[in-house]
Scaffold this active site. Structure first.
Site, PDB file in Angstrom:
ATOM      1  N   ASP A  10     -29.821  29.693  53.366  1.00  8.30           N
ATOM      2  CA  ASP A  10     -30.393  31.045  52.851  1.00  8.30           C
ATOM      3  C   ASP A  10     -31.889  31.652  52.854  1.00  8.30           C
ATOM      4  OD1 ASP A  10     -30.115  33.744  52.942  1.00  8.30           O
ATOM      5  OD2 ASP A  10     -29.791  33.910  50.703  1.00  8.30           O
ATOM      6  N   ASP A  12     -33.998  34.743  51.742  1.00 14.05           N
ATOM      7  CA  ASP A  12     -33.988  35.846  50.546  1.00 14.05           C
ATOM      8  C   ASP A  12     -33.046  35.231  49.309  1.00 14.05           C
ATOM      9  OD1 ASP A  12     -36.020  37.579  51.892  1.00 14.05           O
ATOM     10  OD2 ASP A  12     -34.054  37.674  53.500  1.00 14.05           O
ATOM     11  N   PHE A  18     -37.071  37.690  47.453  1.00 11.88           N
ATOM     12  CA  PHE A  18     -36.914  39.487  47.497  1.00 11.88           C
ATOM     13  C   PHE A  18     -36.713  40.251  46.644  1.00 11.88           C
ATOM     14  CE2 PHE A  18     -34.619  43.143  49.079  1.00 11.88           C
ATOM     15  CZ  PHE A  18     -34.580  43.375  50.436  1.00 11.88           C
ATOM     16  N   THR A 102     -30.888  33.085  57.861  1.00 11.05           N
ATOM     17  CA  THR A 102     -31.163  34.268  57.281  1.00 11.05           C
ATOM     18  C   THR A 102     -30.815  34.942  58.569  1.00 11.05           C
ATOM     19  OG1 THR A 102     -32.652  35.211  56.431  1.00 11.05           O
ATOM     20  CG2 THR A 102     -33.337  33.821  58.182  1.00 11.05           C
ATOM     21  N   LYS A 137     -23.278  34.847  59.551  1.00 11.94           N
ATOM     22  CA  LYS A 137     -23.449  32.983  59.100  1.00 11.94           C
ATOM     23  C   LYS A 137     -22.059  32.239  59.547  1.00 11.94           C
ATOM     24  CE  LYS A 137     -27.221  34.519  56.142  1.00 11.94           C
ATOM     25  NZ  LYS A 137     -27.788  34.255  54.761  1.00 11.94           N
ATOM     26  N   ASP A 148     -26.804  33.561  48.486  1.00  8.68           N
ATOM     27  CA  ASP A 148     -26.514  34.576  46.856  1.00  8.68           C
ATOM     28  C   ASP A 148     -25.665  35.595  47.327  1.00  8.68           C
ATOM     29  OD1 ASP A 148     -28.778  35.310  48.472  1.00  8.68           O
ATOM     30  OD2 ASP A 148     -28.699  37.108  46.865  1.00  8.68           O
TER      31      ASP A 148
HETATM   32  P1  T3P Z   1     -30.686  36.833  54.070  1.00  4.21           P
HETATM   33  O1  T3P Z   1     -29.439  36.304  54.630  1.00  4.21           O
HETATM   34  O2  T3P Z   1     -32.264  35.747  54.204  1.00  4.21           O
HETATM   35  O3  T3P Z   1     -30.461  35.962  52.344  1.00  4.21           O
HETATM   36  O4  T3P Z   1     -30.241  42.082  55.186  1.00  4.21           O
HETATM   37  C1  T3P Z   1     -31.088  40.751  55.397  1.00  4.21           C
HETATM   38  C2  T3P Z   1     -31.619  39.975  54.722  1.00  4.21           C
HETATM   39  O5  T3P Z   1     -32.735  41.132  54.222  1.00  4.21           O
HETATM   40  C3  T3P Z   1     -30.551  39.170  53.906  1.00  4.21           C
HETATM   41  O6  T3P Z   1     -31.451  37.292  54.517  1.00  4.21           O
HETATM   42  C4  T3P Z   1     -30.542  39.559  52.489  1.00  4.21           C
HETATM   43  C5  T3P Z   1     -32.467  40.367  52.700  1.00  4.21           C
HETATM   44  N1  T3P Z   1     -32.023  41.687  51.248  1.00  4.21           N
HETATM   45  C6  T3P Z   1     -31.444  41.890  50.093  1.00  4.21           C
HETATM   46  O7  T3P Z   1     -31.065  40.283  49.930  1.00  4.21           O
HETATM   47  N2  T3P Z   1     -31.395  42.715  49.915  1.00  4.21           N
HETATM   48  C7  T3P Z   1     -31.454  43.633  50.345  1.00  4.21           C
HETATM   49  O8  T3P Z   1     -31.396  45.197  49.444  1.00  4.21           O
HETATM   50  C8  T3P Z   1     -31.147  44.546  51.443  1.00  4.21           C
HETATM   51  C9  T3P Z   1     -31.674  44.986  53.003  1.00  4.21           C
HETATM   52  C10 T3P Z   1     -31.948  43.326  51.973  1.00  4.21           C
END
Ligand code: T3P
Length: 200
Positions: A10, A12, A18, A102, A137, A148
């Protein structure tokens, strides 16, 4: 037929921070607004917790969303400590194929290209070809997904991958059932995890 272990990372909160990026930008842009300390974050979505905790503050949800919808937010996210180094080592391991899996945010305009740019900048151009962008996913085939987010659901009820929960402030109190955790990229635990999966 290739029998490599396919690892999905993943982005974020596993590779890119993030939560830290959000906190710093939010405090900078809205110094007069109330905030939640990073250690007190509960639940996946920042906006949900802010709206719940500060329901008397008008437009706090918009203020929160303005931060991550802004140009350069995703591009400028700092690295999760040790993540880039570990990812590179993981990709060099014999019998392992690594992908970045992601999801874009709803307002995808900046998020989409900036996720690509982040990967290019921090991991290198050859990593761009490893990006899998999807809202679902469960549709992605792999052996191991390090993520996470606790509630990863979608069209497939039993995805091919096993989910290992990457620890983040927001998921420390969550019920993760029988799933394993990976707490960080710095203490070497990830190597053991990969070796375990390779032996299956
Ligand atoms: P990833 O799939 O890389 O974890 O929701 C879309 C992406 O933004 C997702 O990425 C997670 C991240 N995100 C958060 O981590 N917290 C949030 O509050 C929001 C809106 C998005």
């Amino acid at each position: 037929c290739k029998k490599n272990l396919r690892v999905l990372l993943d982005m974020d909160q596993v590779l890119a921070d993030f939560e830290l990026g959000f906190f710093q930008e939010y405090r900078k842009k809205y110094p007069e607004y109330p905030y939640i300390e990073m250690k007190d974050r509960v639940g996946f979505f920042v906006k949900d917790q802010y709206e719940k905790m500060f329901s008397s503050v008008p437009n706090i949800g918009n203020a929160v969303a303005n931060i991550y919808n802004a140009k350069k937010f995703f591009l400028n996210l700092p690295e999760i400590e040790g993540a880039v180094d570990a990812a590179k080592k993981l990709a060099k391991m014999e019998g392992v194929d690594v992908f970045i899996c992601t999801s874009p945010i709803e307002k995808y305009k900046y998020c989409l290209p900036e996720k690509y740019e982040w990967v290019h900048k921090h991991l290198g151009p050859e990593w761009v070809a490893r990006i899998i962008l999807t809202k679902d996913k469960t549709m992605v085939n792999g052996h191991l997904l390090i993520d996470d987010r606790v509630d990863i659901i979608g069209a497939i009820e039993r995805p091919s991958w096993e989910h290992v929960v990457f620890s983040a402030n927001h998921n420390m109190k969550a019920d993760i059932g029988k799933r394993r955790r990976l707490d960080n990229w710095t203490n070497g635990d990830w190597k053991e995890l990969i070796e375990d999966f390779k032996m299956r």
